[in-house]
Design a protein around this motif. Sequence first.
Motif, PDB file in Angstrom:
ATOM      1  N   GLY A  28      -8.406   9.318   0.309  1.00 19.63           N
ATOM      2  CA  GLY A  28      -7.348   8.369   0.613  1.00 19.63           C
ATOM      3  C   GLY A  28      -7.529   7.768   1.996  1.00 19.63           C
ATOM      4  N   MET A  29      -6.685   6.806   2.307  1.00 23.12           N
ATOM      5  CA  MET A  29      -6.818   6.096   3.573  1.00 23.12           C
ATOM      6  C   MET A  29      -5.492   5.507   4.024  1.00 23.12           C
ATOM      7  SD  MET A  29      -8.598   2.511   2.303  1.00 23.12           S
ATOM      8  CE  MET A  29      -9.696   3.315   1.140  1.00 23.12           C
ATOM      9  N   LEU A  30      -5.459   5.153   5.305  1.00 25.15           N
ATOM     10  CA  LEU A  30      -4.386   4.357   5.868  1.00 25.15           C
ATOM     11  C   LEU A  30      -4.973   2.972   6.133  1.00 25.15           C
ATOM     12  CD1 LEU A  30      -3.433   7.297   6.393  1.00 25.15           C
ATOM     13  CD2 LEU A  30      -2.488   6.507   8.565  1.00 25.15           C
ATOM     14  N   ARG A  31      -4.338   1.942   5.609  1.00 24.08           N
ATOM     15  CA  ARG A  31      -4.815   0.580   5.831  1.00 24.08           C
ATOM     16  C   ARG A  31      -3.630  -0.331   6.124  1.00 24.08           C
ATOM     17  NH1 ARG A  31      -2.657  -2.185   1.848  1.00 24.08           N
ATOM     18  NH2 ARG A  31      -2.898  -1.613  -0.356  1.00 24.08           N
ATOM     19  N   PRO A  32      -3.869  -1.507   6.738  1.00 25.78           N
ATOM     20  CA  PRO A  32      -2.761  -2.433   6.978  1.00 25.78           C
ATOM     21  C   PRO A  32      -2.092  -2.859   5.668  1.00 25.78           C
ATOM     22  CG  PRO A  32      -4.669  -3.048   8.288  1.00 25.78           C
ATOM     23  CD  PRO A  32      -5.130  -1.973   7.345  1.00 25.78           C
ATOM     24  N   TRP A  33      -0.807  -3.135   5.759  1.00 27.51           N
ATOM     25  CA  TRP A  33      -0.063  -3.585   4.580  1.00 27.51           C
ATOM     26  C   TRP A  33      -0.511  -4.972   4.142  1.00 27.51           C
ATOM     27  CZ3 TRP A  33       3.144  -0.721   1.636  1.00 27.51           C
ATOM     28  CH2 TRP A  33       3.634   0.468   2.181  1.00 27.51           C
ATOM     29  N   ARG A  34      -0.418  -5.210   2.826  1.00 30.75           N
ATOM     30  CA  ARG A  34      -0.745  -6.502   2.231  1.00 30.75           C
ATOM     31  C   ARG A  34       0.466  -7.022   1.471  1.00 30.75           C
ATOM     32  NH1 ARG A  34      -6.056  -3.968  -0.762  1.00 30.75           N
ATOM     33  NH2 ARG A  34      -7.326  -3.535   1.120  1.00 30.75           N
ATOM     34  N   GLU A  35       0.553  -8.334   1.318  1.00 30.58           N
ATOM     35  CA  GLU A  35       1.660  -8.921   0.561  1.00 30.58           C
ATOM     36  C   GLU A  35       1.694  -8.377  -0.867  1.00 30.58           C
ATOM     37  OE1 GLU A  35       2.079 -13.092   0.464  1.00 30.58           O
ATOM     38  OE2 GLU A  35       2.549 -13.282   2.616  1.00 30.58           O
ATOM     39  N   ALA A  36       0.523  -8.065  -1.405  1.00 29.15           N
ATOM     40  CA  ALA A  36       0.444  -7.554  -2.773  1.00 29.15           C
ATOM     41  C   ALA A  36       1.096  -6.182  -2.915  1.00 29.15           C
ATOM     42  CB  ALA A  36      -1.009  -7.475  -3.223  1.00 29.15           C
ATOM     43  N   ASP A  37       1.427  -5.514  -1.798  1.00 30.84           N
ATOM     44  CA  ASP A  37       2.062  -4.200  -1.843  1.00 30.84           C
ATOM     45  C   ASP A  37       3.582  -4.289  -1.991  1.00 30.84           C
ATOM     46  OD1 ASP A  37      -0.438  -2.939  -1.302  1.00 30.84           O
ATOM     47  OD2 ASP A  37      -0.143  -3.234   0.849  1.00 30.84           O
ATOM     48  N   ALA A  38       4.122  -5.487  -2.013  1.00 34.27           N
ATOM     49  CA  ALA A  38       5.580  -5.641  -1.963  1.00 34.27           C
ATOM     50  C   ALA A  38       6.284  -4.922  -3.108  1.00 34.27           C
ATOM     51  CB  ALA A  38       5.952  -7.120  -1.953  1.00 34.27           C
ATOM     52  N   VAL A  85      -0.338   3.978   3.019  1.00 36.66           N
ATOM     53  CA  VAL A  85      -1.149   5.145   2.672  1.00 36.66           C
ATOM     54  C   VAL A  85      -1.582   4.949   1.222  1.00 36.66           C
ATOM     55  CG1 VAL A  85      -1.217   7.651   2.495  1.00 36.66           C
ATOM     56  CG2 VAL A  85       0.223   6.562   4.239  1.00 36.66           C
ATOM     57  N   THR A  86      -2.873   4.916   0.978  1.00 30.35           N
ATOM     58  CA  THR A  86      -3.349   4.605  -0.369  1.00 30.35           C
ATOM     59  C   THR A  86      -4.354   5.631  -0.867  1.00 30.35           C
ATOM     60  OG1 THR A  86      -5.322   3.283   0.156  1.00 30.35           O
ATOM     61  CG2 THR A  86      -3.180   2.163   0.269  1.00 30.35           C
ATOM     62  N   ALA A  87      -4.606   5.563  -2.160  1.00 35.30           N
ATOM     63  CA  ALA A  87      -5.684   6.353  -2.766  1.00 35.30           C
ATOM     64  C   ALA A  87      -7.025   5.764  -2.345  1.00 35.30           C
ATOM     65  CB  ALA A  87      -5.538   6.334  -4.286  1.00 35.30           C
ATOM     66  N   ASP A  88      -8.112   6.377  -2.790  1.00 35.77           N
ATOM     67  CA  ASP A  88      -9.448   5.925  -2.410  1.00 35.77           C
ATOM     68  C   ASP A  88      -9.715   4.480  -2.808  1.00 35.77           C
ATOM     69  OD1 ASP A  88     -10.335   8.307  -1.199  1.00 35.77           O
ATOM     70  OD2 ASP A  88     -10.855   9.176  -3.138  1.00 35.77           O
ATOM     71  N   ASP A  89      -9.048   3.987  -3.851  1.00 35.43           N
ATOM     72  CA  ASP A  89      -9.289   2.617  -4.297  1.00 35.43           C
ATOM     73  C   ASP A  89      -8.723   1.577  -3.338  1.00 35.43           C
ATOM     74  OD1 ASP A  89      -6.552   2.761  -4.772  1.00 35.43           O
ATOM     75  OD2 ASP A  89      -6.726   2.646  -6.959  1.00 35.43           O
ATOM     76  N   GLY A  90      -7.907   2.005  -2.376  1.00 38.27           N
ATOM     77  CA  GLY A  90      -7.306   1.079  -1.432  1.00 38.27           C
ATOM     78  C   GLY A  90      -6.186   0.244  -2.011  1.00 38.27           C
ATOM     79  N   LYS A  91      -5.853   0.458  -3.270  1.00 40.33           N
ATOM     80  CA  LYS A  91      -4.835  -0.352  -3.949  1.00 40.33           C
ATOM     81  C   LYS A  91      -3.584   0.457  -4.283  1.00 40.33           C
ATOM     82  CE  LYS A  91      -8.284  -3.386  -6.079  1.00 40.33           C
ATOM     83  NZ  LYS A  91      -8.837  -3.901  -7.376  1.00 40.33           N
ATOM     84  N   THR A  92      -3.766   1.672  -4.767  1.00 39.76           N
ATOM     85  CA  THR A  92      -2.631   2.488  -5.192  1.00 39.76           C
ATOM     86  C   THR A  92      -1.881   3.012  -3.976  1.00 39.76           C
ATOM     87  OG1 THR A  92      -3.887   3.172  -7.140  1.00 39.76           O
ATOM     88  CG2 THR A  92      -1.918   4.459  -6.587  1.00 39.76           C
ATOM     89  N   VAL A  93      -0.649   2.542  -3.781  1.00 43.76           N
ATOM     90  CA  VAL A  93       0.139   2.942  -2.614  1.00 43.76           C
ATOM     91  C   VAL A  93       0.747   4.317  -2.850  1.00 43.76           C
ATOM     92  CG1 VAL A  93       2.136   2.391  -1.164  1.00 43.76           C
ATOM     93  CG2 VAL A  93       0.620   0.558  -1.952  1.00 43.76           C
ATOM     94  N   LEU A  94       0.445   5.247  -1.949  1.00 41.72           N
ATOM     95  CA  LEU A  94       0.975   6.611  -2.020  1.00 41.72           C
ATOM     96  C   LEU A  94       2.110   6.841  -1.036  1.00 41.72           C
ATOM     97  CD1 LEU A  94      -2.430   8.549  -2.089  1.00 41.72           C
ATOM     98  CD2 LEU A  94      -1.090   7.716  -4.047  1.00 41.72           C
ATOM     99  N   GLY A  95       2.191   5.993  -0.010  1.00 43.80           N
ATOM    100  CA  GLY A  95       3.218   6.202   1.004  1.00 43.80           C
ATOM    101  C   GLY A  95       3.090   5.231   2.148  1.00 43.80           C
ATOM    102  N   ARG A  96       3.794   5.533   3.216  1.00 43.47           N
ATOM    103  CA  ARG A  96       3.794   4.723   4.427  1.00 43.47           C
ATOM    104  C   ARG A  96       3.670   5.630   5.640  1.00 43.47           C
ATOM    105  NH1 ARG A  96       8.890   3.157   7.587  1.00 43.47           N
ATOM    106  NH2 ARG A  96       8.165   1.701   9.180  1.00 43.47           N
ATOM    107  N   LEU A  97       2.912   5.171   6.635  1.00 42.22           N
ATOM    108  CA  LEU A  97       2.804   5.870   7.914  1.00 42.22           C
ATOM    109  C   LEU A  97       2.988   4.841   9.015  1.00 42.22           C
ATOM    110  CD1 LEU A  97       1.096   6.845  10.550  1.00 42.22           C
ATOM    111  CD2 LEU A  97       2.248   8.613   9.215  1.00 42.22           C
TER     112      LEU A  97
END
Length: 212
Positions: A28-38, A85-97
Amino acid sequence: MPLLAAPTITAGTLAALGQPVLPMDGGGMLRPWREADAASVVEAYADPHIQRWHVRRADSVAEAREWITLWRRTWQSETAGHWAVTADDGKTVLGRLALKSWDFFDGGAEVAYWTMPSARGAGVAARAVRAAARWALDEAGFQRLELEHSTANPASCRVAAKAGFEGEGLRRQAARHADGWHDMHRHAKVRQPGREHPSPAGSPECEGKGGL
């Protein structure tokens, strides 16, 4: 009025570097938020546990997009950093940090987080906090990170302990939730090479029932 000490972090440094993608131990990873995450943000803030501890809700995808725009702008203004906070695919949102309330003179920031209901129980929150703390203290130059949670939320206390944040005590009636005023348990982690200070799980201040 001249200052007698230099700021811990030079203003403009982090904005110039850009917001990083941070890998988490175990995947998993932490990445900047995207509009697609809304849509994921709306789903998260519909959860009763998240509403209880974060005292807000998102009523539409449009509103969630506005939040994401604000979260992204805080990096350029050097006031906070918000990651999905996402899974390895960078798309599935697991949370927020989030690292909030940046103070470049003293080198301080505040940690906040939540996890999606489907991601709970797998150590996601603790791994996300560890990843953010590692970057903030070892790379960005912050000196101290603080983390607070209601004493009615022992799950958040366990996250703090697993992430190596030492319990520092109680702030009485310090935060207002929908059900009234809550005592808050404070944890902190400081930049101190060669030393780790994990706080003991189940400290007296953290007794009670609750969730992230």
